[in-house]
Every structure is written in structure tokens, then in C-alpha cells.
Scaffold this motif. Structure first.
Motif, PDB file in Angstrom:
ATOM      1  N   SER A   1       7.772 -11.603   0.415  1.00  0.00           N
ATOM      2  CA  SER A   1       9.150 -11.106   0.448  1.00  0.00           C
ATOM      3  C   SER A   1      10.095 -12.132   1.058  1.00  0.00           C
ATOM      4  O   SER A   1      11.131 -12.461   0.498  1.00  0.00           O
ATOM      5  CB  SER A   1       9.226  -9.826   1.270  1.00  0.00           C
ATOM      6  OG  SER A   1       8.280  -8.898   0.839  1.00  0.00           O
TER       7      SER A   1
ATOM      8  N   ARG B   1       0.854  -1.192   0.000  1.00  0.00           N
ATOM      9  CA  ARG B   1       0.000   0.000   0.000  1.00  0.00           C
ATOM     10  C   ARG B   1       0.886   1.236   0.000  1.00  0.00           C
ATOM     11  O   ARG B   1       2.003   1.211   0.496  1.00  0.00           O
ATOM     12  CB  ARG B   1      -0.924  -0.020   1.226  1.00  0.00           C
ATOM     13  CG  ARG B   1      -0.324   0.601   2.494  1.00  0.00           C
ATOM     14  CD  ARG B   1       0.782  -0.258   3.117  1.00  0.00           C
ATOM     15  NE  ARG B   1       1.346   0.333   4.318  1.00  0.00           N
ATOM     16  CZ  ARG B   1       2.434   1.115   4.344  1.00  0.00           C
ATOM     17  NH1 ARG B   1       3.058   1.432   3.239  1.00  0.00           N
ATOM     18  NH2 ARG B   1       2.866   1.604   5.477  1.00  0.00           N
TER      19      ARG B   1
ATOM     20  N   ALA C   1       9.146 -18.471  -6.560  1.00  0.00           N
ATOM     21  CA  ALA C   1       9.125 -17.771  -7.857  1.00  0.00           C
ATOM     22  C   ALA C   1      10.403 -17.959  -8.660  1.00  0.00           C
ATOM     23  O   ALA C   1      10.371 -17.984  -9.895  1.00  0.00           O
ATOM     24  CB  ALA C   1       8.865 -16.288  -7.632  1.00  0.00           C
TER      25      ALA C   1
ATOM     26  N   ARG D   1      13.590 -17.019  -2.106  1.00  0.00           N
ATOM     27  CA  ARG D   1      12.347 -17.042  -2.872  1.00  0.00           C
ATOM     28  C   ARG D   1      12.477 -18.081  -3.987  1.00  0.00           C
ATOM     29  O   ARG D   1      12.282 -17.811  -5.164  1.00  0.00           O
ATOM     30  CB  ARG D   1      12.065 -15.637  -3.431  1.00  0.00           C
ATOM     31  CG  ARG D   1      10.670 -15.134  -3.074  1.00  0.00           C
ATOM     32  CD  ARG D   1      10.416 -13.707  -3.555  1.00  0.00           C
ATOM     33  NE  ARG D   1      10.989 -12.726  -2.680  1.00  0.00           N
ATOM     34  CZ  ARG D   1      11.967 -11.890  -3.016  1.00  0.00           C
ATOM     35  NH1 ARG D   1      12.456 -11.884  -4.222  1.00  0.00           N
ATOM     36  NH2 ARG D   1      12.431 -11.045  -2.126  1.00  0.00           N
TER      37      ARG D   1
ATOM     38  N   HIS E   1       1.693 -10.232  -8.224  1.00  0.00           N
ATOM     39  CA  HIS E   1       2.574 -10.817  -7.220  1.00  0.00           C
ATOM     40  C   HIS E   1       2.510 -12.332  -7.087  1.00  0.00           C
ATOM     41  O   HIS E   1       3.456 -12.947  -6.612  1.00  0.00           O
ATOM     42  CB  HIS E   1       2.436 -10.115  -5.857  1.00  0.00           C
ATOM     43  CG  HIS E   1       1.225 -10.432  -5.026  1.00  0.00           C
ATOM     44  ND1 HIS E   1       0.587  -9.460  -4.282  1.00  0.00           N
ATOM     45  CD2 HIS E   1       0.558 -11.573  -4.752  1.00  0.00           C
ATOM     46  CE1 HIS E   1      -0.412  -9.999  -3.617  1.00  0.00           C
ATOM     47  NE2 HIS E   1      -0.449 -11.287  -3.884  1.00  0.00           N
TER      48      HIS E   1
HETATM   49  N1  LIG Z   1       8.014 -13.642  -9.794  1.00  0.00           N
HETATM   50  C1  LIG Z   1       8.094 -12.906  -8.691  1.00  0.00           C
HETATM   51  N2  LIG Z   1       6.974 -12.515  -8.056  1.00  0.00           N
HETATM   52  C2  LIG Z   1       7.054 -11.764  -6.951  1.00  0.00           C
HETATM   53  C3  LIG Z   1       8.305 -11.382  -6.419  1.00  0.00           C
HETATM   54  C4  LIG Z   1       9.484 -11.825  -7.087  1.00  0.00           C
HETATM   55  O1  LIG Z   1      10.622 -11.545  -6.664  1.00  0.00           O
HETATM   56  N3  LIG Z   1       9.335 -12.568  -8.229  1.00  0.00           N
HETATM   57  N4  LIG Z   1       8.359 -10.638  -5.280  1.00  0.00           N
HETATM   58  C5  LIG Z   1       7.269 -10.756  -4.342  1.00  0.00           C
HETATM   59  C6  LIG Z   1       7.386  -9.708  -3.321  1.00  0.00           C
HETATM   60  S1  LIG Z   1       8.821  -9.713  -2.378  1.00  0.00           S
HETATM   61  C7  LIG Z   1       6.430  -8.812  -3.067  1.00  0.00           C
HETATM   62  S2  LIG Z   1       6.614  -7.756  -1.702  1.00  0.00           S
HETATM   63  C8  LIG Z   1       5.190  -8.803  -3.852  1.00  0.00           C
HETATM   64  C9  LIG Z   1       4.641  -7.397  -4.069  1.00  0.00           C
HETATM   65  O2  LIG Z   1       3.310  -7.495  -4.413  1.00  0.00           O
HETATM   66  P1  LIG Z   1       2.297  -6.281  -4.194  1.00  0.00           P
HETATM   67  O3  LIG Z   1       2.536  -5.627  -2.881  1.00  0.00           O
HETATM   68  O4  LIG Z   1       0.950  -6.805  -4.485  1.00  0.00           O
HETATM   69  O5  LIG Z   1       2.818  -5.326  -5.369  1.00  0.00           O
HETATM   70  P2  LIG Z   1       2.513  -3.823  -5.736  1.00  0.00           P
HETATM   71  O6  LIG Z   1       2.799  -3.693  -7.176  1.00  0.00           O
HETATM   72  O7  LIG Z   1       3.257  -2.925  -4.842  1.00  0.00           O
HETATM   73  O8  LIG Z   1       0.964  -3.718  -5.543  1.00  0.00           O
HETATM   74  C10 LIG Z   1       0.331  -2.819  -4.730  1.00  0.00           C
HETATM   75  C11 LIG Z   1      -1.003  -2.476  -5.336  1.00  0.00           C
HETATM   76  O9  LIG Z   1      -1.739  -1.698  -4.397  1.00  0.00           O
HETATM   77  C12 LIG Z   1      -2.206  -0.518  -5.017  1.00  0.00           C
HETATM   78  N5  LIG Z   1      -2.238   0.533  -3.987  1.00  0.00           N
HETATM   79  C13 LIG Z   1      -1.177   1.195  -3.500  1.00  0.00           C
HETATM   80  N6  LIG Z   1      -1.579   2.108  -2.588  1.00  0.00           N
HETATM   81  C14 LIG Z   1      -2.907   2.016  -2.479  1.00  0.00           C
HETATM   82  C15 LIG Z   1      -3.867   2.719  -1.700  1.00  0.00           C
HETATM   83  O10 LIG Z   1      -3.556   3.600  -0.922  1.00  0.00           O
HETATM   84  N7  LIG Z   1      -5.158   2.318  -1.834  1.00  0.00           N
HETATM   85  C16 LIG Z   1      -5.522   1.317  -2.668  1.00  0.00           C
HETATM   86  N8  LIG Z   1      -6.805   0.967  -2.690  1.00  0.00           N
HETATM   87  N9  LIG Z   1      -4.641   0.667  -3.436  1.00  0.00           N
HETATM   88  C17 LIG Z   1      -3.340   1.016  -3.366  1.00  0.00           C
HETATM   89  C18 LIG Z   1      -1.204  -0.239  -6.127  1.00  0.00           C
HETATM   90  O11 LIG Z   1      -1.744   0.583  -7.130  1.00  0.00           O
HETATM   91  C19 LIG Z   1      -0.868  -1.645  -6.599  1.00  0.00           C
HETATM   92  O12 LIG Z   1      -1.756  -2.076  -7.582  1.00  0.00           O
HETATM   93  O13 LIG Z   1       5.419  -9.417  -5.130  1.00  0.00           O
HETATM   94  C20 LIG Z   1       5.885 -10.740  -5.004  1.00  0.00           C
HETATM   95  N10 LIG Z   1       5.907 -11.383  -6.316  1.00  0.00           N
END
Ligand SMILES: Nc1nc2c(c(=O)[nH]1)N[C@H]1C(S)=C(S)[C@@H](COP(=O)(O)OP(=O)(O)OC[C@H]3O[C@@H](n4cnc5c(=O)[nH]c(N)nc54)[C@H](O)[C@@H]3O)O[C@H]1N2
Ligand SMILES: Nc1nc2c(c(=O)[nH]1)N[C@H]1C(S)=C(S)[C@@H](COP(=O)(O)OP(=O)(O)OC[C@H]3O[C@@H](n4cnc5c(=O)[nH]c(N)nc54)[C@H](O)[C@@H]3O)O[C@H]1N2
Ligand SMILES: [Mo]
Length: 821
Positions: free
Chosen positions: A180, A150, A794, A364, A479
Motif C-alpha cells: 500500500s 484477510r 506498479a 506506488r 498483488h
Molecule cells: N498493479 C497494482 N498492484 C497492486 C496494487 C496497485 O495499486 N496496483 N495495490 C497493492 C495494494 S495497496 C495492496 S493492499 C495489495 C492487496 O493485495 P492482497 O491483500 O493480497 O489482496 P486481496 O485481494 O485482498 O487478497 C486477499 C486474499 O486473502 C483471502 N482471504 C481473505 N480472508 C481470508 C481468511 O479469513 N482466510 C483465508 N485463508 N484467506 C482469506 C481472499 O480470498 C483473497 O484471496 O495489492 C497490491 N497490488
């Protein structure tokens, strides 16, 4: 300072064409300020604090915050988030769901056809679905636990809003762990007694002073410290700059153990120790074998501070069940490092003060628990744990960990739970034998195989039969792993709600989409420096919510009003009252230690500065007195052998660290005959996951023919007739995507990278459809790391790459839904 700062910027510029926003640019912006109309207002973000010039109701330009000496280039992408063509403008409902509600044709899900509705209609539908699911099924059918990155700000932290409002209506399924560090945070409490991954590390000034050797084990500091969980200060870069100077003067030797030449390695101009992907454990076992055979290990330390070395060493010396001696020669055949080099490496570690710094990517992957555990065993054998500049750390690349902390209290947050636990409309807490909490990455398993029992961290989990999911502040269609499997799963869901400000693939695959506003369209307050506690930052609302978007606070107040809980939800306070209350409570908590001005002064100044923090050495207290300052492990000591894990009886995570073959592994491993290239999906240099991918002009600075870059080795490219800049099709048995080739020596043969967070843009909703932009999770495998952590794997992923022939389909990822009237 100016000169060394320039040299820092030069180092960065070598890897990214545009470089950081330099001091000259900063000065120009300041000079322009007096001439351009409008007001410069302070706000914050994961990318740091900044000032924005606002004029005529629009953000005109953005400049780094004056206290940020190392601002990230990503500030250039912020305007493009606010004014993105993908912004969600109105509440939208999927076409077929609008007609048939929860009995809709779910095969159409993802066709991106939506109908515009009013806020009243949208909130009614959302509420009616919650009612229906609670009464027709029960809390086990509703999942609201999938949280993510977020935007910053403590009052509006959007996951809290969604969870609090829905909890006031009824119970639902929650998650444990995160994507993470799922494997790391599960294994390390057994080994060192804390998650380690979220713990403060030894301060950089002490590392710079005492370390003679630093091993960066799969850790790209320069790339990953650009963002922080709270408003980032970028103070860590000051120390990286000093480290660079020490490397040049040969005062500290830094070695990056990585299959890729990282941004950090190039910036520091330090050495690389190449290792075959996913084979760090054999490399480390070869090191352990050398340390033991050459008596370089610290027996005294092991006796005083660790348990189970004698249960582990037979495995290394070929005296355990498998009868395989883990010699450097044995290791060489798997990890690709010459046996003599493994010996040299082991001797170097033992020679003088060595700080080992792990990144998170190595955990990961399948069996991601093992490299972390094995790293701790090496560190224990070296006997330097608890010394300044020695031992092991698991997070110096994250949110300025290692920057000395002031210890000041930060602002609290908007409550995630109801104030009164019984304050729910539906009190039914019967999960019908299903688990109410599941490992975070196992929710798609639950949809596909409800009722299945899985092991997780010593417990048995019964996967719940999910019918409805609500997402806010996370983007699971970036994610989570394996898109085509997700598509199948989503066809089983009755209702999906997504709250976001931008039309991600999660919105495309949802039924009800609610437009939130960005963090720059609301007032808030945040900690400045996640782990350093440098200060408090004011987040001024820059512009009014665009289109029909609303704050998450307002959205969930409207929902709570449907069941008469809006007053309880807001506690009768509005946005600015919450901001002021969090500030006042924070001032009270810091009283006597850090004086904070009154709220009005703070709000006008834009921040409070607590100053620089104090140096600290991780585990120094344990080293000083292991009885009084025992670790949080079952025994209080470092556990090289864990009785507890051993008793679980898992075949894929046993009593001590071990080498396990992977389901897919390059360089001669399983599956490499068919799909020879390892795909790593590391964290993006110019995004925060999927955030900022829709920032058009900024995206254009790194895309290739409008697609996400696929980084690959020149030999691999030549073999396939691929040239730099070509469009390529990347594929395996799970999926296929288009990307743009970037051919570079930084990537070893057999190694390729697509950065996570690239937006998913399928050609159609059909299973197997080509992804037109380049989301790596179109190709990744959706399996748990092991029965211990059940975390994401992943980075256990093989692919093949070919030059794309013919007319390429247009990118479908951006620009929002197709509106049906
Ligand atoms: N293949 C692969 N996949 C991975 C990873 C990898 O290394 N390889 N890494 C993983 C890891 S470590 C992580 S942390 C995750 C991250 O996964 P996410 O945390 O799901 O990734 P973000 O792109 O940051 O998505 C946040 C979403 O929330 C929305 N958002 C942000 N702020 C607000 C708000 O104030 N209100 C509302 N309603 N929405 C909001 C944004 O627009 C965005 O769409 O991905 C994981 N996925
Ligand atoms: N710019 C930017 N910074 C970020 C983020 C972001 O999205 N953008 N996300 C933040 C978040 S949520 C997280 S979780 C962290 C992620 O932090 P990490 O997971 O540590 O980051 P990655 O960039 O995925 O990987 C780090 C390094 O590990 C190497 N590596 C991968 N596999 C192996 C292997 O098998 N062996 C060895 N030895 N090395 C390997 C990669 O080549 C890479 O150089 O980053 C944080 N920082
Ligand atoms: Mo993460």
C-alpha cells in the motif's frame, strides 16, 4: 437530513449506474423482514456492517446496518462471495506434485490440474514439507511473511493463525513494509517523523471550518473510503456531503490534482488540475520556484520548524550540480501544465488556509518517495503545518482517517507469535548469511537471484534462497507485479501452499490448497471504525462452513497437532471462548471511560456504540512547542534535507527531494515511442482488490463482454479503431491481456486504467500466455521504487492497446481447478 442525503446519493448515482443502497431500499428491507421467514443477524466486513436474513441454512438477503448512513453498493456483492462458483470445496493437491512431491515438474505449475485429497492427507503433506524444508535446508528456505487483506474479525485474523502455527514449528523468512504505502512509510519518518500514512489526520469538521482551499493530490476519497481495514462505518461520507455543499456555495475551493476525473471530483463537482502521469515532482518544483521567487514562502516557519531549506533551494534555483533552474517553464515541459497556471496555483496555495491531502497511488511508482517528500517541503514553505485546516495529510482516503476518534480501546487479536519465544520444535535460527526479513515486494527477486545483495533503507539485504512459500489471507497472483516473471520464479520453488476460501490464481499456482471458510461461516468480533473507534461489532456466524471448508483456526490447530503443539496453539480455548475473552479484555481496558455491557448482552445486541469522537489537529502540538513536542525525525524538526539519507549515498534517493526520470513514462518520456499509453492500476470501485471479483452477478454489473473494463480516452480509442464495448488486447514487452474497452473523457489522452485485483486467467501455464480476463499485473514492472524503500512501482507502466480481432478465448479465471481423478 433526508434531502441532503438524497442529494449525496444522486451525486454517487451520476458515476455508478445503480447508485448506493438508498434509504428507500433500506426501509423496504425492514418492512420485508416481518414477512420473510428467518432471522436478521448482524455481521461485519471491510465493506461495513450489515444484517443478513438467514433461513434454511442459507443467507437469503443482506441489508445495511442501521447505524451506517452511507452504506456501499458493494454489500450487494457479499452473497456472491459466499455462494461463488469459485469456492474451494475440498483440500486439493496439484497433479504432478501429488505424484512426485517436491521433485515435481514445476513447468506444469499453473496448468490448474488438481487431485482431491482428504483433510488428513493434506495436513500430513503440509507438515511433512515443513519438516523437510527445516531439516534439509533451514529457516532461510521458507517464506511465510506475505500477508494481505484477510477478512475482518480479530479472533480469526488468518495471517496470525498461519504465522503462529508455523512459528511453533520453526523460523522462517518475514517481510517488512507493505504494498500500500511502502515508499511513503519509509520516507516520511525521515521527513515528518512518523509514517504519516497510518497516522490519524486532522478531523474533517476542522477542515470544513478552517480550510479555504483543499488540494486532493491523487486522492479519490469517495471511491476509496468504501472499505476499511476493520469493519467500516462510512462516517467520513457525512463530511464529504458537507464539503459538497461548501463547494457549491463557493465557501471552499477544492482542486483534484489527477490525470483522471475521479469519482470524488465528480461527486463534489470540484475542479481538476490535470498533470501528466508520474510528473508531480516537476509540478511541485515549479510551485516551490514560484513561492521562493515571489517571496510567498513562510521564512519564519522554515526557521523555527524545519531544517535544510538552504541545502534544497539551490537545486530549485539552478545553483546545484545539475545547473537546471526548476522554473515553471521547465516544469511545463515535463508535467504538461502551463507555466502561468503553475504560478497561479502556487499563489492560490499561499493566499489563504490550504489543506493538502495526498492519496497513495503517487508513491506506488518508481521514485515514489519523492512526491511525498516534496509535498512536505511545499507544506513547510506554506507554513501552515499544525494549523486546523492547513498543512498536509497523507491518508484521508483510508479507513475513515479524519473522522473524529473516540479514543476507545478496540478488541485485541489472536496472537501472531508463540506465547513463549522458545516454543518451537525446530530451534535452528541460522539464516546462513541470508537476511531473515526482506522488503515485502522483493520476494520474487529473491527466488530469481538468491544471494544477491540489495540496499534497503540504509541496510544491506542478502536475498534468501527460497524453496517453499505459504500464503494465507493474501493473493500474490493478483498483488505482485509482472506475472510472466512470477511464472519463471515459481518454476524454481519446490512447494507452495495456499490457504483461501476461493480459487484465486494463487491457488492455481500452488501445490497444496486448503479450503478455509469465509468470515460469515464463523463467529468473531471486530472494531467498528478503524480510526474512529466508533464501537465494537459482533460478527455472528451466518451459516456453517460450506463444503469441506474449515476455519483458519481449525486448520492450523490440525497442523499444530501434527507436532504436538495444538494445546499451546489454542491455549486450550475454542472459538467462542476467544471471542468472549477479547470482548472482556476490551471492556476492562475501557473501564471508567466507556461502559460496555456484559458479553451476552453485547452478543445479543450486535454492537456497542462509543458515540462520536473529538476533533483533533495533526501536528498542532509540534507547532505549539517544537522543543517539547519534537517530531520523530533524527533532528526533531521537519527535514527538508536529510543527512541520514544523504549518507546512504543512493543515486536514486538523495539528501533532498528531486526529480528523477522514470524507467517508463508516457507523454514523451522513456519508452513512450514504443508503448505510448500509461497504464494506471488504481484500486477498484466495486471490489476490495481481488476480493468480490468472483461474485458473479455483481461482477456482471461492470464487466464488458465478460472481461475487466479498460478505461481509455476517446481520441486514443478512435486512433486505434476502438469503440466503447469492444474487446481489446493490451500489451507491452512483459505480457498481454484481454479486456473490454470503456471509452470515456474522464481519462486524458495517453492515460488508461485497469483496476488492480482483476483475477488472472492465463490461457495456459506457458510464459507469455494471454490473460483472458484483464489482470493489470500481467503488464506491470517488478522493480523497487529506489534503494531506500524498495517498494512496488506498479504505476510505472506503459502499454499499447489494439482492437482484438477474431474469436476470443473463454475467460479461465473463475470456477476453480480441473479435477483429475
Ligand atoms: N498493479 C497494482 N498492484 C497492486 C496494487 C496497485 O495499486 N496496483 N495495490 C497493492 C495494494 S495497496 C495492496 S493492499 C495489495 C492487496 O493485495 P492482497 O491483500 O493480497 O489482496 P486481496 O485481494 O485482498 O487478497 C486477499 C486474499 O486473502 C483471502 N482471504 C481473505 N480472508 C481470508 C481468511 O479469513 N482466510 C483465508 N485463508 N484467506 C482469506 C481472499 O480470498 C483473497 O484471496 O495489492 C497490491 N497490488
Ligand atoms: N473501493 C476500494 N477502496 C479501497 C481499496 C479497494 O480495493 N477498493 N483498497 C484500499 C487500499 S488497500 C489502499 S492501499 C487504498 C489505495 O489508495 P490510493 O493508492 O490513493 O488509491 P488509487 O485509487 O490507486 O489512486 C488514487 C488516485 O491517484 C491518481 N493517480 C495515479 N497516479 C497519479 C500520478 O502520477 N499523479 C497524480 N497526481 N495522481 C495520480 C489516480 O488517478 C487516482 O485517482 O485504497 C483503499 N480503499
Ligand atoms: Mo493497500
Amino acid at each position: 437530513m433526508t434531502i441532503s442525503r438524497r442529494s449525496f446519493l444522486k451525486g454517487i448515482a451520476a458515476t455508478s449506474a445503480a447508485g448506493l443502497i438508498g434509504p428507500s431500499l433500506l426501509q423496504q428491507a425492514v418492512a420485508a423482514a416481518s414477512e420473510s421467514p428467518g432471522q436478521w443477524q448482524v455481521s461485519g466486513s471491510h465493506w461495513g456492517a450489515f444484517r443478513a436474513r438467514v433461513y434454511a441454512g442459507k443467507v437469503q438477503e443482506i441489508k445495511p446496518f442501521e447505524a451506517d448512513s452511507y452504506p456501499t453498493e458493494m454489500l450487494k456483492g457479499i452473497k456472491g462471495i459466499i455462494y461463488s462458483p469459485s469456492r474451494i470445496r475440498y483440500p486439493m493437491v496439484r497433479y504432478d506434485w501429488f505424484l512426485k512431491r517436491h521433485q515435481s515438474d514445476t513447468k506444469q505449475r499453473g496448468d490448474n490440474r488438481f487431485i482431491r485429497v482428504t483433510w488428513d492427507q493434506a495436513i500430513d503433506m503440509f507438515y511433512q514439507e515443513l519438516e523437510r524444508v527445516q531439516t534439509q535446508y533451514g529457516p532461510w528456505a521458507l517464506h511465510t511473511g506475505q500477508t494481505g487483506w484477510r477478512q475482518t474479525g480479530q479472533v480469526h485474523s488468518c495471517g496470525n493463525h498461519m504465522e503462529r502455527a508455523i512459528a511453533m514449528h520453526g523460523y522462517s523468512v518475514k517481510k517488512v513494509g507493505d504494498y500500500s504505502t511502502g515508499a511513503g512509510q519509509t520516507i516520511m519518518p525521515y521527513v515528518l517523523g512518523s509514517t504519516e500514512v497510518y497516522a490519524q489526520g486532522t478531523s474533517w469538521p476542522l477542515i470544513l471550518k478552517h480550510s479555504k482551499t483543499i488540494v486532493l493530490w491523487g486522492s479519490d476519497l469517495v471511491k476509496n473510503l468504501q472499505v476499511g481495514w476493520n469493519c467500516e462505518t462510512h462516517e467520513a461520507y457525512e463530511y464529504l456531503e458537507q464539503l459538497k455543499e461548501k463547494v457549491a456555495k463557493k465557501q471552499i475551493r477544492v482542486i483534484s490534482v489527477d490525470p483522471v476525473r475521479t469519482k470524488t471530483q465528480k461527486y463534489l463537482n470540484c475542479e481538476q488540475q490535470y498533470v501528466n502521469p508520474q510528473t508531480d515532482v516537476p509540478f511541485m518544483l515549479g510551485i516551490a520556484h514560484t513561492l521562493y521567487s515571489e517571496k510567498l514562502h513562510d521564512e519564519n516557519f522554515l526557521k523555527t520548524y524545519a531544517l535544510g531549506f538552504e541545502d534544497f533551494i539551490p537545486y530549485v534555483m539552478g545553483k546545484s550540480k545539475d545547473k537546471v533552474e526548476k522554473t515553471p517553464e521547465w516544469a511545463e515541459s515535463i508535467c504538461g501544465i502551463a507555466a502561468d497556471d503553475i504560478r497561479e496555483f502556487a499563489r492560490l496555495l499561499a493566499k489563504q488556509r490550504t489543506q493538502i491531502i495526498f492519496g497513495w497511488c503517487v508513491q506506488r511508482q518508481q521514485h515514489g518517495e519523492q512526491p511525498y517528500w516534496m509535498g512536505a517541503v511545499i507544506a513547510a514553505m506554506l507554513g501552515q503545518i499544525g494549523l486546523p485546516g492547513g498543512g498536509i495529510s497523507y491518508a484521508h482516503h483510508y479507513s475513515s482517517i479524519g473522522v473524529p476518534s473516540t479514543g476507545a480501546a478496540g478488541p485485541g487479536g489472536f496472537p501472531r507469535n508463540p506465547d513463549n519465544p522458545d516454543d518451537r520444535i525446530h530451534k535452528n535460527n541460522d539464516f546462513k548469511g541470508y537476511s531473515s526479513t526482506i522488503p515485502v515486494a522483493r520476494w520474487v527477486d529473491a527466488i530469481i537471484e538468491p544471494g544477491k545483495k540489495i540496499n534497503a533503507n540504509g541496510a544491506t539485504i542478502t536475498l534468501p534462497d527460497l524453496k517453499m512459500m505459504v500464503f494465507s489471507g493474501c493473493n500474490p497472483w493478483h498483488h505482485h507485479q509482472d506475472r510472466n516473471r512470477m511464472k519463471q520464479a515459481f518454476q524454481k520453488l519446490e512447494t507452495v501452499v495456499s490457504v483461501d476460501f476461493t480459487w484465486t490464481a494463487t491457488c492455481r499456482f500452488a501445490d497444496i490448497v486448503l479450503p478455509a471458510c469465509t468470515q460469515w461461516e464463523r463467529n468473531d468480533i471486530d472494531l467498528y471504525g478503524s480510526y474512529s473507534s466508533r464501537g465494537i461489532i459482533a460478527m455472528h456466524k451466518l451459516v456453517d462452513p460450506l463444503f469441506q471448508s474449515k476455519t483458519d483456526f481449525d486448520i492450523f490447530t490440525l497442523l499444530a497437532k501434527r507436532f504436538g503443539k495444538d494445546k499451546a496453539y489454542t491455549q486450550g480455548k475454542g472459538e467462542m471462548e476467544w471471542v468472549k475473552q477479547l470482548y472482556d479484555e476490551c471492556a476492562q481496558a475501557n473501564k471508567g471511560k466507556f461502559e460496555m455491557p456484559d458479553f451476552a448482552t453485547f452478543w445479543q445486541q450486535g454492537w456497542v456504540d462509543f458515540g462520536k469522537g473529538e476533533n483533533w489537529t495533526r501536528q498542532a502540538d509540534f507547532r505549539e512547542d517544537p522543543e517539547i513536542n519534537a517530531l520523530g525525525t533524527p533532528s526533531g524538526f521537519i527535514e527538508i534535507f536529510s543527512r541520514k539519507i544523504d549518507r546512504y549515498g543512493y543515486d536514486d534517493c538523495q539528501g533532498h527531494p528531486m526529480w528523477f526520470e522514470k524507467a517508463e513514462r508516457s507523454h514523451g518520456g522513456p519508452g513512450s515511442d514504443k508503448h505510448p499509453i500509461w497504464l494506471q492500476s488504481c484500486h477498484p470501485d466495486k471490489r476490495l482488490h481481488s476480493q468480490m471479483c468472483d461474485s458473479e452477478a455483481f461482477r456482471a454489473t461492470y464487466t464488458v463482454q465478460g472481461r475487466e473494463p479498460l478505461y481509455m480516452n476517446p481520441k486514443d480509442a478512435a486512433q486505434r479503431g476502438i469503440k466503447d464495448g469492444d474487446l481489446v488486447r493490451v500489451f507491452n514487452q512483459r505480457g498481454q491481456l484481454l479486456a473490454g474497452a470503456v471509452v470515456s473523457d474522464d481519462y486524458a489522452p495517453g492515460v488508461a486504467r485497469l483496476q488492480e485485483g482483476a483475477w488472472y486467467g492465463p490461457e495456459s501455464e506457458a510464459i507469455g500466455a494471454l490473460d483472458t480476463y484483464g489482470d493489470p499485473n500481467t503488464l506491470t514492472m517488478d522493480i523497487g521504487t529506489s534503494q531506500l524503500a524498495q517498494a512496488t512501482s506498479a504505476n510505472t507502466c506503459l502499454v499499447e492497446i489494439e482492437k482484438y480481432q477474431g474469436d476470443a478465448p473463454a475467460v479461465t479465471a473463475f470456477g476453480g481447478p480441473v479435477e483429475i481423478s
